[in-house]
Design an enzyme around this catalytic site. Structure first.
Site, PDB file in Angstrom:
ATOM      1  N   GLY A   1       0.652  -0.997  -0.204  1.00  0.00           N
ATOM      2  CA  GLY A   1      -0.138  -0.322   0.383  1.00  0.00           C
ATOM      3  C   GLY A   1       0.968   1.094  -0.271  1.00  0.00           C
TER       4      GLY A   1
ATOM      5  N   GLY B   1      -0.827   7.655   1.064  1.00  0.00           N
ATOM      6  CA  GLY B   1      -0.521   7.952   2.268  1.00  0.00           C
ATOM      7  C   GLY B   1       0.584   7.355   2.561  1.00  0.00           C
ATOM      8  N   LEU B   2       0.984   7.030   4.002  1.00  0.00           N
ATOM      9  CA  LEU B   2       1.946   6.823   5.340  1.00  0.00           C
ATOM     10  C   LEU B   2       2.651   5.242   4.540  1.00  0.00           C
ATOM     11  CD1 LEU B   2       3.125   5.926   8.209  1.00  0.00           C
ATOM     12  CD2 LEU B   2       1.485   4.661   7.856  1.00  0.00           C
ATOM     13  N   GLY B   3       2.022   4.958   3.341  1.00  0.00           N
ATOM     14  CA  GLY B   3       3.162   3.978   2.608  1.00  0.00           C
ATOM     15  C   GLY B   3       4.054   4.497   2.064  1.00  0.00           C
TER      16      GLY B   3
ATOM     17  N   SER C   1      -3.963  -0.710  14.002  1.00  0.00           N
ATOM     18  CA  SER C   1      -4.782   0.048  14.301  1.00  0.00           C
ATOM     19  C   SER C   1      -5.497  -0.125  16.091  1.00  0.00           C
ATOM     20  CB  SER C   1      -6.095   0.800  13.642  1.00  0.00           C
ATOM     21  OG  SER C   1      -6.948   2.180  14.159  1.00  0.00           O
TER      22      SER C   1
ATOM     23  N   TYR D   1     -13.712  -2.901  10.432  1.00  0.00           N
ATOM     24  CA  TYR D   1     -12.197  -1.814  10.289  1.00  0.00           C
ATOM     25  C   TYR D   1     -11.838  -2.769  11.758  1.00  0.00           C
ATOM     26  CZ  TYR D   1      -8.216   0.800  10.409  1.00  0.00           C
ATOM     27  OH  TYR D   1      -7.902   1.604  10.539  1.00  0.00           O
TER      28      TYR D   1
END
Length: 298
Positions: free
Chosen positions: A37, A41-43, A167, A190
Site C-alpha cells: 500500500g 498516504g503513509l505507505g 490500529s 475495520y
C-alpha cells in the site's frame, strides 16, 4: 591478580563492538524493504524514507501510474532504489501471485511492512473477489499470506523484521460472524480486521523469532490526514508525518518486543483488546486464516 584483570579487560574490549552494535539504530542502507500500500498516504512516505536511507524498496499498489511515478522519483534521487509490483489485494490469488514474484526475485528480505488497508464507515457490507468481507480480506488475510509466503526470504536476511500496521480502533472478532453477515455488523469490520492483525502478530511471533524474524504490530497515529480518512469525511487529528515518525522509529529501534502492539508513544502492549491474548481465540484465528487462504501457518 594483574593477569586476571588483564583477561577481564580483554573480554570487555572484545565485547564492546557487539554491545555497541546491539544498541545502535538499525540501518536500512543496502537492505531490501517491502511496503504494501505504498502508492499513497503513509505507505508512500515510508517508501521515500527507507529509500532515503539507501534501501531498495519494493513499492506495491493497484495503480501502476502512481507506483511507477514513485519508483521513478526514488531512482532519480540518487539515494536508494525502487521497484513497483502491482497487485489488488481484494483478490487472494493476486496476493499469492504478488508474494510469489517477490519471493522469486528477492532471496533476502530485511523488512516487510504490511500497510495496505481500506476502511468504510457507511455501514455497507462489501465483499472481495473471493466473497470475503472486504476489510478482513485486504487488511488482514493479505498480510497472513505475505508473512508466510515471504518467511523464507525474511529468514535468509535474519535478523529481519515484520511490522503489521494495525490500529487502536480495534474490535473483538466475532467468530460466529466474521464475514459480517448479520444486520448492522458491517460497522465493526475495520476494527475486527485490525484486531485480527494484532492477534496474528501475538500468536505467530514466537515461531517467527526462532527464524530470526521479529514481528510486531502498531498503531501509527490517530486519524492521519490520509486520503482514506479524508475520503470518509472525518476530521484528521494527526499528520502523516506523525505516523511516519512512529513507524520509522520502531523500524530503526535496536530492540523490539516480539509480538507486541506499539502505541504512538512507543509503549509495547500485548494487544489492544484482551481477546488477542486469549490462546483459544488465537488458535481459532490461525485455523480460520489457513482455511480461508489455503496458506497454513508454518
Amino acid at each position: 591478580m594483574r593477569s586476571s584483570l588483564i583477561r577481564l579487560l580483554s573480554v570487555v574490549l572484545f565485547l564492546l563492538p557487539a554491545l555497541a552494535s546491539a544498541q545502535a539504530p538499525v540501518s536500512y542502507e543496502g537492505k531490501t524493504v517491502l511496503v504494501t500500500g505504498s502508492t499513497d498516504g503513509l505507505g508512500r512516505e515510508l517508501a521515500r524514507e527507507f529509500a532515503a536511507e539507501g534501501a531498495h524498496v519494493i513499492v506495491h499498489g493497484r495503480n501502476a501510474e502512481r507506483g511507477q511515478a514513485l519508483v521513478d522519483e526514488i531512482n532519480a534521487s540518487g539515494k536508494g532504489s525502487a521497484r513497483f509490483i502491482a497487485a489488488d489485494f481484494a483478490s487472494l490469488q493476486e496476493v499469492r501471485d504478488f508474494a510469489a514474484t517477490v519471493a522469486r526475485d528477492t532471496p533476502k528480505l530485511d523488512l516487510l511492512v504490511n500497510n495496505a488497508g481500506v476502511a468504510f464507515r457507511d455501514g455497507q457490507r462489501r465483499t472481495s473477489r473471493d466473497g470475503h468481507e472486504l476489510q478482513f480480506a485486504i487488511n488482514y488475510l493479505a498480510g497472513w499470506i505475505l508473512v508466510h509466503e515471504l518467511r523464507p526470504a525474511l529468514k535468509a536476511a535474519a535478523p529481519s523484521r515484520i511490522i503489521n500496521v494495525s490500529s487502536g480502533s480495534s474490535a473483538p472478532i466475532d467468530f460466529d460472524d466474521v464475514m459480517l453477515e448479520q444486520p448492522g455488523a458491517a460497522r465493526r469490520g475495520y476494527g475486527q480486521s485490525k484486531q485480527a492483525q494484532a492477534t496474528m502478530t501475538k500468536a505467530l511471533a514466537p515461531s517467527f523469532l526462532a527464524d530470526g524474524i521479529t514481528m510486531i504490530s502498531l498503531h501509527p497515529a490517530t486519524m492521519m490526514d490520509t486520503t482514506m480518512v479524508i475520503g470518509m469525511g472525518l476530521e484528521p487529528r494527526s499528520k502523516i508525518a506523525d505516523g511516519v515518525a512512529h513507524v520509522m522509529g520502531l523500524a530503526r529501534a535496536p530492540t523490539l518486543e516480539p509480538g507486541a502492539f506499539y502505541l504512538e508513544k512507543g509503549e509495547p502492549r500485548d494487544t489492544m483488546d484482551p481477546q488477542g491474548q486469549d490462546p483459544e481465540a488465537q488458535a481459532k484465528l490461525l485455523a480460520l486464516s489457513a482455511e480461508l487462504t489455503g496458506v497454513p501457518a508454518k
